[in-house]
Scaffold this active site. Structure first.
Site, PDB file in Angstrom:
ATOM      1  N   VAL A   1       0.832  -1.206   0.000  1.00  0.00           N
ATOM      2  CA  VAL A   1       0.000   0.000   0.000  1.00  0.00           C
ATOM      3  C   VAL A   1       0.868   1.258   0.000  1.00  0.00           C
ATOM      4  O   VAL A   1       1.983   1.250   0.516  1.00  0.00           O
ATOM      5  CB  VAL A   1      -0.980   0.045   1.200  1.00  0.00           C
ATOM      6  CG1 VAL A   1      -1.945  -1.120   1.169  1.00  0.00           C
ATOM      7  CG2 VAL A   1      -0.240   0.069   2.524  1.00  0.00           C
ATOM      8  N   CYS A   2       0.329   2.305  -0.638  1.00  0.00           N
ATOM      9  CA  CYS A   2       0.947   3.624  -0.618  1.00  0.00           C
ATOM     10  C   CYS A   2      -0.160   4.650  -0.798  1.00  0.00           C
ATOM     11  O   CYS A   2      -1.343   4.297  -0.741  1.00  0.00           O
ATOM     12  CB  CYS A   2       2.036   3.767  -1.671  1.00  0.00           C
ATOM     13  SG  CYS A   2       1.437   3.882  -3.359  1.00  0.00           S
ATOM     14  N   ARG A   3       0.183   5.891  -1.031  1.00  0.00           N
ATOM     15  CA  ARG A   3      -0.833   6.936  -1.136  1.00  0.00           C
ATOM     16  C   ARG A   3      -1.558   6.913  -2.477  1.00  0.00           C
ATOM     17  O   ARG A   3      -2.771   6.920  -2.549  1.00  0.00           O
ATOM     18  CB  ARG A   3      -0.196   8.309  -0.905  1.00  0.00           C
ATOM     19  CG  ARG A   3      -1.190   9.440  -0.879  1.00  0.00           C
ATOM     20  CD  ARG A   3      -0.544  10.776  -0.609  1.00  0.00           C
ATOM     21  NE  ARG A   3       0.490  11.129  -1.558  1.00  0.00           N
ATOM     22  CZ  ARG A   3       0.278  11.718  -2.734  1.00  0.00           C
ATOM     23  NH1 ARG A   3      -0.929  12.032  -3.106  1.00  0.00           N
ATOM     24  NH2 ARG A   3       1.285  11.994  -3.522  1.00  0.00           N
TER      25      ARG A   3
END
Length: 84
Positions: free
Chosen positions: A63-65
């Site tokens: 996950v990331c932004r």
């Protein structure tokens, strides 16, 4: 590679499946503003070094932004024979 919606990730986390590991690949400054409590923080630039400590029998959700780092981290993990 399988893509998950935020809702699906939340459901997977709630399932308490010990084989699922969420890895947050954002930078330290971004994680300081908050992260998924169950996620392990491994900045993208540190992933190659950290991969040696990861269990290849587990399923990893990156996950990331915005999703850009997810793609790069997923490519690295798949090339390293991890399940995503």
């Amino acid at each position: 590679m399988k893509e998950y919606s935020p809702k699906e990730v939340n459901e997977l986390i709630k399932s308490n499946d010990e084989n699922i590991v969420v890895i947050d690949v954002r930078e330290n400054e971004e994680v300081a503003t908050g992260k998924i409590p169950e996620a392990v923080h491994v900045p993208l630039g540190e992933l190659p070094e950290a991969a040696g400590d990861l269990n290849k029998e587990k399923q990893y959700i990156m996950v990331c932004r915005s999703g850009a780092r997810n793609g790069r981290s997923t490519e690295f993990m798949e090339a390293s024979v991890f399940t995503l």
